[in-house]
Design an enzyme around this catalytic site. Sequence first.
Site, PDB file in Angstrom:
ATOM      1  N   GLY A 238       0.827  -1.198   0.000  1.00  0.00           N
ATOM      2  CA  GLY A 238       0.000   0.000   0.000  1.00  0.00           C
ATOM      3  C   GLY A 238       0.863   1.250   0.000  1.00  0.00           C
ATOM      4  O   GLY A 238       0.677   2.150  -0.780  1.00  0.00           O
ATOM      5  N   ARG A 583      13.034  -0.793  20.272  1.00  0.00           N
ATOM      6  CA  ARG A 583      13.253  -2.227  20.351  1.00  0.00           C
ATOM      7  C   ARG A 583      12.682  -2.905  19.104  1.00  0.00           C
ATOM      8  O   ARG A 583      11.609  -2.560  18.630  1.00  0.00           O
ATOM      9  CB  ARG A 583      12.557  -2.763  21.584  1.00  0.00           C
ATOM     10  CG  ARG A 583      13.005  -4.140  21.963  1.00  0.00           C
ATOM     11  CD  ARG A 583      12.117  -4.682  23.039  1.00  0.00           C
ATOM     12  NE  ARG A 583      12.711  -4.609  24.359  1.00  0.00           N
ATOM     13  CZ  ARG A 583      11.991  -4.739  25.482  1.00  0.00           C
ATOM     14  NH1 ARG A 583      10.691  -4.880  25.418  1.00  0.00           N
ATOM     15  NH2 ARG A 583      12.580  -4.701  26.650  1.00  0.00           N
ATOM     16  N   ILE A 584      13.435  -3.850  18.584  1.00  0.00           N
ATOM     17  CA  ILE A 584      13.026  -4.568  17.370  1.00  0.00           C
ATOM     18  C   ILE A 584      12.278  -5.830  17.794  1.00  0.00           C
ATOM     19  O   ILE A 584      12.803  -6.658  18.527  1.00  0.00           O
ATOM     20  CB  ILE A 584      14.269  -4.923  16.528  1.00  0.00           C
ATOM     21  CG1 ILE A 584      14.970  -3.644  16.068  1.00  0.00           C
ATOM     22  CG2 ILE A 584      13.891  -5.801  15.340  1.00  0.00           C
ATOM     23  CD1 ILE A 584      14.122  -2.713  15.235  1.00  0.00           C
ATOM     24  N   PRO A 587      13.583  -9.326  14.227  1.00  0.00           N
ATOM     25  CA  PRO A 587      14.684  -8.836  13.391  1.00  0.00           C
ATOM     26  C   PRO A 587      14.547  -9.229  11.924  1.00  0.00           C
ATOM     27  O   PRO A 587      14.977  -8.487  11.049  1.00  0.00           O
ATOM     28  CB  PRO A 587      15.921  -9.511  13.995  1.00  0.00           C
ATOM     29  CG  PRO A 587      15.528  -9.963  15.351  1.00  0.00           C
ATOM     30  CD  PRO A 587      14.042 -10.164  15.343  1.00  0.00           C
ATOM     31  N   THR A 589      11.710  -9.674  10.023  1.00  0.00           N
ATOM     32  CA  THR A 589      10.762  -8.828   9.285  1.00  0.00           C
ATOM     33  C   THR A 589      11.190  -7.359   9.360  1.00  0.00           C
ATOM     34  O   THR A 589      10.960  -6.597   8.430  1.00  0.00           O
ATOM     35  CB  THR A 589       9.335  -9.000   9.840  1.00  0.00           C
ATOM     36  OG1 THR A 589       9.348  -8.742  11.239  1.00  0.00           O
ATOM     37  CG2 THR A 589       8.818 -10.398   9.584  1.00  0.00           C
ATOM     38  N   GLN A 593      11.770  -4.612   6.355  1.00  0.00           N
ATOM     39  CA  GLN A 593      11.105  -3.307   6.306  1.00  0.00           C
ATOM     40  C   GLN A 593      12.111  -2.184   6.061  1.00  0.00           C
ATOM     41  O   GLN A 593      11.891  -1.305   5.240  1.00  0.00           O
ATOM     42  CB  GLN A 593      10.420  -3.035   7.656  1.00  0.00           C
ATOM     43  CG  GLN A 593       9.120  -3.756   7.827  1.00  0.00           C
ATOM     44  CD  GLN A 593       8.021  -3.004   7.157  1.00  0.00           C
ATOM     45  OE1 GLN A 593       7.657  -1.901   7.546  1.00  0.00           O
ATOM     46  NE2 GLN A 593       7.507  -3.560   6.106  1.00  0.00           N
ATOM     47  N   GLY A 657       8.625   2.007  15.522  1.00  0.00           N
ATOM     48  CA  GLY A 657       8.081   2.042  14.155  1.00  0.00           C
ATOM     49  C   GLY A 657       9.210   2.056  13.146  1.00  0.00           C
ATOM     50  O   GLY A 657      10.133   2.855  13.255  1.00  0.00           O
ATOM     51  N   GLU A 660       8.798   3.323   7.812  1.00  0.00           N
ATOM     52  CA  GLU A 660       9.004   4.477   6.943  1.00  0.00           C
ATOM     53  C   GLU A 660      10.385   5.110   7.029  1.00  0.00           C
ATOM     54  O   GLU A 660      10.853   5.724   6.083  1.00  0.00           O
ATOM     55  CB  GLU A 660       7.898   5.503   7.216  1.00  0.00           C
ATOM     56  CG  GLU A 660       6.584   4.957   6.704  1.00  0.00           C
ATOM     57  CD  GLU A 660       5.347   5.680   7.204  1.00  0.00           C
ATOM     58  OE1 GLU A 660       4.851   6.528   6.475  1.00  0.00           O
ATOM     59  OE2 GLU A 660       4.880   5.366   8.331  1.00  0.00           O
TER      60      GLU A 660
END
Lengths: 697, 338, 169
Positions: A238, A583-584, A587, A589, A593, A657, A660
């Site tokens: 998306g 914090r991840i 790792p 995925t 990203q 997050g 982006e």
Amino acid sequence: MTDLLEPRAIGQALVRRDGEQKVRGTATYAYETPVENPAFCHPVQATIARGRVTAMDTAAAEALDGVLAVLTPFNAERLASTDDAEYAVLQSPEVAFRGQLIGVVVAETSELAREVADGITVAYAEQPHDSELRTDRPDLYAPEQVNAGHPTDTSEGDVEAAMRSAEVTVDHTYETQMLHNNPIEPHATTALWEPGADVPLTLWDSTQGVHPDRAAVSEVFGLDEQQVRVVCPYVGGGFGSKGNPHANVMLVAMAARALPGRPVKLALTRQQMFFLAGYRTPTIQRLQLAADRRGRLQAIAIDVVEQTSKVKEFAEQTGVPTRMMYASPNRRSTHRLAALDVPIPSWMRAPGECPGMFGPEVALDELAEELGMDPVQLRIVNEPDVDPDTGKPWSSRHLVECLREGAQRFGWSDRGPGRRREGDWFVGYGVASSVYPTMRQATSTANVRFERGRYVAEIGAADLGTGAWTVLPQIAADALGVDVADVEVRIGDTRYPTASVAGGSSGTNTWGSAVSVAAREFRDKFGTDPHDGDEASGDVDQAAMDEDHAAYAFGAQFAEVRVHADTGELRVPRLTGVFACGRIINPRTARSQLIGGMTMGMSMALHENSVFDPRIGQVANHDLAEYHISVNADVQQIEAHWLDEHDPYVNVMGSKGIGEIGITGTAAAVVNAVHHATGVRVRSLPVTLDKMVPGLP
Amino acid sequence: MKPFSYARPGDVAEAVREVAAEPNAVFLAGGTNLVDHLKLGVATPDLVVDVRTLTSQEVTDLPDGGLRLGAASTNSEVAADRRVRERYPVLAQALLAGATGQLRNAATTGGNPLQRTRCVYFQDVTTPCNKREPGSGCSAVGGYTRYHAVLGVDAALPDPDAPGTCIATHPSDMAVALAALDAQVQVLGPSGARTLPFTDLHRLPGDDPATDTTLGHGELITAIDLPPLPAGTRSAYRKVRDRASYAFALVSVAAVVTDDGVRLALGGVAHTPWRATRAEELLRGRALTDDVVRAAMDAELAAAQPQPGIDGGNGFKIPLVHRTVVATLRQLTTEAQA
Amino acid sequence: MDAEISLRVDGESHRLTVDTRTTLLDALRERLGNTSPKKGCDHGQCGACTVLLDGRRSLICLALAVAHDGAEITTADGLAPAGELHPVQQAFLEQDAFQCGYCTPGQVCSAVGVLDEVDRGWPSHVTEDLTGDVELSHDEVAERMSGNLCRCAAYVNIVPAVQQAGGAR
Ligand SMILES: Cc1cc2nc3c(=O)[nH]c(=O)nc-3n(C[C@H](O)[C@H](O)[C@H](O)COP(=O)(O)OP(=O)(O)OC[C@H]3O[C@@H](n4cnc5c(N)ncnc54)[C@H](O)[C@@H]3O)c2cc1C
Ligand code: SF4
Ligand code: FES
Ligand code: FES
């Protein structure tokens, strides 16, 4: 301060739970929903950029065997709400931009629907249109606010005076191009209208948020939210363009309502997506920097000009990152819009930060050059103690550490003074910072239930490839204190509790918070030995919403660029990013990203360009053969690393997050490396070989 | 897409008869261009005659030492053929620089050179285009010209309303190599078979931009012949594009260097694969130093017309193709010396 | 205009009536309910519809169904029996070579085709020596997989996945 969850499942590189369906192709996306005897829709679009439809000859079409309905502005149902002009589909014959929806054909087969839609003759009363973005337009205006509720303009101190008195200044204009999100799955829906049913309207829609989608649709059609169900287990990408429904969703719902009881399907064609599915506005950014000889900024200012559609305002918050990135006593940011006869711009991955980290990060490179200073060092000396925009302390800020670690991993110290040639290629290195605000939406609810020995968490979340199917179980497992294998998660349906949109990199933060609260409620209520059917729900913990800190993820990106000495062809053999993004959770995925964002940033730097033809008011290169996104061969080595960051102010997971931030700053790093390689300073994206040729020996 | 009838005749002769008898009939091979155009409404035939399984799919040796590429041989099979790779590297490279593995598995020797321009306005039936709709005008003039011609065009801004105006380029990579190789086209038509030099297959727009080639209606390509090359010949294809892969050429160069001289064809610069005959003449018998090649290319490009337009126009192509030719010939001569 | 054709899809034979305009992609997705091949562009520009068509990787959005009467098609769903994965699929899973998954069945079929083409010694645009051996180097795989766009940009993981599957054969 929040007590962070004890990470046990969190932090594990688990394989995607939906992986098997995806590698086999059995995960069903919206258009693919198996339904009995579907009918097929094909939209009709305006071929003028402004004016009015005076007539549409549909009689022959309607008489054809197999044609089920032809909707036009002249016969379509009147919608309950036309407040949002984008959704006022077929409500008037006025044409506000080329490609606007002016009809839909529903037929027994997709071939027939398309043939008939393409064959409808339309008469127009055409008016002159105005679709060219320029900075000298007298009608540029200041919107009331810019996207995400930011103020349009900010000002502190006196930038002009600082520019006059400073030892070193930079004053240039930078341009980012028009970009289209282009998820590979087109915007598509299967819709069913069953009058009299409890839930008369069902939409299997490709969306980043089933609940926001439902809210928009129910308002437009004057239905209770309970009368609409939106289902979306998988989204084929998306990148913001499915964050809000676009006009196609209203159109397919109208088609369904015209054929009660019959499921209908509509997928925009790739070409149609260039008109109807949102895009990133082109931006023109004037940057002013003033500094002393040691590189400390005395002033930083950004004045942005960009476009919106006359139909509906969208003001990209391009100037916003300049407000908070670096310390400086004098600061200014402004946004001015041109409202044009063009399609409606919207969210695209990191709205604001993505274009807004281009101009400033290239300008800083130019300043470093003026000063004869290392661009990494220049950024470090301008590190602010508190958020320069709000004066709040940082929840955590590790930009300097990212820059240092990135420089070391990349081998930045090998960077010579410039123009190094290896064989047929000029080689250069560039750097830029990345940033993205840490957001959490105010509302989301999750259920946790004990079902046949397993814990089931339900929330109407979306997985657009971001990993929600995999990551939410990890959060739920730690919040419940159980093995992740004992947790099942159900998402992507308005039958589950309300979830916020997957946008602003807030999905995991928000849904994870709700899941954690629901898990806590569950344990409080039922203890560690629950019975089948025990269930608790939880909302995002409002009390834990920290308002006292400025919360952002930061990063640094380093690019190696090669420019062919004969042809000017550009390659990016290496891109290294180091991020401080909390914090991840997973790792595996997360890395995907971050790398995905960086790759898209590189694609923006080198390839992507919606070439708008103002004579006709449309993107000339409106398909994937001519709108170039990076292909596999464009990508060589891209690495994403992260610092072990513990931020107690953001949420119980400590996550910031990651969807982006990867795309922010990348284009600047590439352009800065191009300059280092060739001495050519490109201030307008994309950097393509034609911009290199004049500067080659 | 408009409805059409589909036919798969028993043999090529019948296929030719069927197409010749129906004014609005077309041949179908791999379909990678034709089906694209059917969907866009660019092609609106009443009858589609499938020849994919009728013409030869083989690459065969010719008695003179050349090779015959059956019209239905796929781009990937031809590129992978040992004889092509060894003797005609320029062709293998051109094919491998075109499209993608999947497309090359479908695209054919007959269809590839007959693919139509990628001009974005040609592909968009809502905009005027003389090639698609004769007399409607040319939207490309002053528009998005990045992929348009600089050679074979008579002005920097031709009259967009004139019925003869078209500044489109031919998009095929394979065709550029075939032009440099002096390939021969085997054609079967309603009035029999004929052989046509590949360099005569494509035409400049003249006053009829709708017509890309010199083939008559119903004329079928049955094979393309590669003439033998003298021992010691070196050849190469260099494509310059906007992505590292899967993009049409901005410019491209096919060069065949023999003891007698150079054969040079340029892609992405004209309505046809452009044989650089002026440059070839100036290079005949000369040592291919950079300076000599530059002078030859200056002459070749003297009449080039940069097309202004949105997004900067296409003037960059002139220095770009110039530089690419110099680099390609430099590479071939250095390799020959090594 | 309708035509009756037969297709073998993932090992199963079908007789079906199609419009002469129907592409193989729409025949599979809209007539046979096999939605493993995806539609991303419908014009040969994205690779999402890649399947193995008569043994070779092909785009089926530009293939008319009538012109492929009798064809044998393998989609990503037909590469391995239910509950099992083809080595390419296993490698995609392990390398996280996808995100949204929409391009993935096409990538997987393309990769299977690539490995076969490499086995046959077919050269690519980046093969230095056109007459030499072909290796599964990064550049070779990346070039050969370039007909499959991935907007999520999983390229960095796709290449090692294909190499892994290639080595595992
Ligand atoms: C996204 C995309 C990217 C591409 N990139 C490139 C590229 O980089 N370089 C490049 O060169 N090409 C590229 N192509 C084009 C591709 O190479 C052509 O579409 C293909 O070669 C056409 O061959 P075909 O057999 O599929 O022809 P078809 O589509 O079947 O036919 C094309 C035309 O030729 C006619 N025809 C076919 N066979 C015969 C015959 N034997 N005799 C007479 N007429 C015939 C048909 O009637 C039709 O008009 C690309 C295509 C796509 C879709
Ligand atoms: S350049 Fe040729 S193909 Fe393109 S719009 Fe003009 S006439 Fe049509
Ligand atoms: S759908 Fe076939 S290539 Fe895109
Ligand atoms: S995984 Fe989303 S497009 Fe490739």
